[in-house]
Design a protein around this motif. Sequence first.
Motif, PDB file in Angstrom:
ATOM      1  N   LYS A 174       0.840  -1.189   0.000  1.00 10.59           N
ATOM      2  CA  LYS A 174       0.000   0.000   0.000  1.00 10.59           C
ATOM      3  C   LYS A 174       0.876   1.241   0.000  1.00 10.59           C
ATOM      4  O   LYS A 174       1.849   1.331   0.727  1.00 10.59           O
ATOM      5  N   ARG A 176     -13.754   4.504   0.254  1.00 12.48           N
ATOM      6  CA  ARG A 176     -13.669   4.255   1.699  1.00 12.48           C
ATOM      7  C   ARG A 176     -14.543   5.179   2.542  1.00 12.48           C
ATOM      8  O   ARG A 176     -14.967   4.828   3.620  1.00 12.48           O
ATOM      9  N   ARG A 183      -2.529   8.585   3.516  1.00 14.93           N
ATOM     10  CA  ARG A 183      -3.297   7.424   3.986  1.00 14.93           C
ATOM     11  C   ARG A 183      -3.469   7.476   5.510  1.00 14.93           C
ATOM     12  O   ARG A 183      -4.555   7.256   6.020  1.00 14.93           O
ATOM     13  N   SER A 184      -2.412   7.779   6.221  1.00 12.58           N
ATOM     14  CA  SER A 184      -2.478   7.795   7.693  1.00 12.58           C
ATOM     15  C   SER A 184      -3.497   8.814   8.196  1.00 12.58           C
ATOM     16  O   SER A 184      -4.205   8.565   9.172  1.00 12.58           O
ATOM     17  N   GLU A 220      -7.062   7.416   7.372  1.00 11.94           N
ATOM     18  CA  GLU A 220      -7.345   6.288   8.260  1.00 11.94           C
ATOM     19  C   GLU A 220      -7.640   6.782   9.682  1.00 11.94           C
ATOM     20  O   GLU A 220      -8.552   6.282  10.337  1.00 11.94           O
ATOM     21  N   GLN A 221      -6.893   7.781  10.142  1.00 16.02           N
ATOM     22  CA  GLN A 221      -7.119   8.357  11.473  1.00 16.02           C
ATOM     23  C   GLN A 221      -8.494   9.020  11.525  1.00 16.02           C
ATOM     24  O   GLN A 221      -9.247   8.843  12.487  1.00 16.02           O
ATOM     25  N   SER A 255     -11.127   6.334  11.692  1.00 21.20           N
ATOM     26  CA  SER A 255     -11.128   5.680  12.998  1.00 21.20           C
ATOM     27  C   SER A 255     -11.768   6.565  14.069  1.00 21.20           C
ATOM     28  O   SER A 255     -12.499   6.072  14.917  1.00 21.20           O
TER      29      SER A 255
END
Length: 70
Positions: free
Chosen positions: A11, A23, A55-56, A59-60, A63
Amino acid sequence: RRVKMSYNAVKSDFMMSDEVEARVPYSRAHLDRLEDQGAFPKRKRIGAKRIAWKRSEVEQWLSERMEGQS
């Protein structure tokens, strides 16, 4: 011995718009509004005609939304 890895096996640190749209359950226009308000991660220019999101950060963001629903 060399190990071959396909593109999909690794990824990237970045998410392209099609992956973000897949997403995140919001329309592109709504994501643009959230981004303008500072409520969604800012996109980065990674080429002359290419943008992506870290991406981080996405994703955070996801979440944090999931934690708020539990």
